[in-house]
Write a protein that holds these residues in place. Sequence first.
Motif, PDB file in Angstrom:
ATOM      1  N   SER A   1       0.898  -1.117  -0.037  1.00 27.95           N
ATOM      2  CA  SER A   1      -0.063  -0.051   0.073  1.00 27.95           C
ATOM      3  C   SER A   1       0.848   1.336   0.052  1.00 27.95           C
ATOM      4  O   SER A   1       2.278   1.393   0.292  1.00 27.95           O
ATOM      5  CB  SER A   1      -0.934  -0.023   1.352  1.00 27.95           C
TER       6      SER A   1
ATOM      7  N   GLN B   1       1.110  -7.432   8.302  1.00 21.67           N
ATOM      8  CA  GLN B   1       1.013  -6.521   7.723  1.00 21.67           C
ATOM      9  C   GLN B   1      -0.597  -6.516   6.850  1.00 21.67           C
ATOM     10  O   GLN B   1      -1.095  -5.452   6.359  1.00 21.67           O
ATOM     11  CB  GLN B   1       1.851  -6.268   6.332  1.00 21.67           C
ATOM     12  N   GLY B   2      -1.149  -7.290   6.943  1.00 27.11           N
ATOM     13  CA  GLY B   2      -2.754  -7.719   6.691  1.00 27.11           C
ATOM     14  C   GLY B   2      -2.498  -7.421   5.149  1.00 27.11           C
ATOM     15  O   GLY B   2      -1.898  -7.899   4.341  1.00 27.11           O
ATOM     16  N   GLU B   3      -3.826  -6.416   4.845  1.00 28.78           N
ATOM     17  CA  GLU B   3      -3.965  -6.028   3.249  1.00 28.78           C
ATOM     18  C   GLU B   3      -3.051  -5.184   2.780  1.00 28.78           C
ATOM     19  O   GLU B   3      -2.993  -4.793   1.819  1.00 28.78           O
ATOM     20  CB  GLU B   3      -5.587  -5.753   3.297  1.00 28.78           C
ATOM     21  N   GLU B   4      -2.131  -4.510   3.606  1.00 29.87           N
ATOM     22  CA  GLU B   4      -1.260  -3.503   3.420  1.00 29.87           C
ATOM     23  C   GLU B   4      -0.183  -4.325   2.433  1.00 29.87           C
ATOM     24  O   GLU B   4       0.597  -3.640   1.939  1.00 29.87           O
ATOM     25  CB  GLU B   4      -0.504  -2.968   4.585  1.00 29.87           C
TER      26      GLU B   4
ATOM     27  N   SER C   1       1.182  -7.830  -0.023  1.00 32.71           N
ATOM     28  CA  SER C   1       0.601  -9.267  -0.833  1.00 32.71           C
ATOM     29  C   SER C   1       2.300  -9.599  -1.261  1.00 32.71           C
ATOM     30  O   SER C   1       2.784  -8.870  -2.088  1.00 32.71           O
ATOM     31  CB  SER C   1      -0.227  -8.980  -1.909  1.00 32.71           C
TER      32      SER C   1
ATOM     33  N   ARG D   1       2.981 -11.498   7.649  1.00 32.67           N
ATOM     34  CA  ARG D   1       1.303 -11.583   7.965  1.00 32.67           C
ATOM     35  C   ARG D   1       0.926 -10.578   8.816  1.00 32.67           C
ATOM     36  O   ARG D   1      -0.425 -10.122   8.675  1.00 32.67           O
ATOM     37  CB  ARG D   1       1.223 -13.092   8.778  1.00 32.67           C
TER      38      ARG D   1
END
Length: 119
Positions: A65, A109-112, A114, A107
């Motif tokens: 992100s 970082q979540g959706e931040e 990929s 992990r």
Amino acid sequence: MRLFVVCRFEGYDEERALALHRIQSARETDEAFVRPADFDLERFDNEGRFGFGEGKRIRVRLAVSDALRLILEETPLAEDQIIRRTRGKNIVTATVVESQQWYRWLRGQGEEASLLSAE
């Protein structure tokens, strides 16, 4: 902050990092300590052993992100980190030590972030 002590268990040739907060008891002995001639603390750290890795380095590509891009510009994952803007996405490439700590960070970082590839 966590503190670790590096040790070698009797009968083994490799070093281990023990978290001090997990040690329940200790006692002083009269036994002498002989530092292994081949041990180098800086190398141990550079191999990612405090992050519970075995020193294997992997080249990763991440899509991140804008917010995470700013953080990684200030605090890079590695010296060879490169961040590029491609097709509206922030693509980060870096060589990191493959370790539990690395995967935990990813992990977290979540959706931040990929993971696109790891070689």
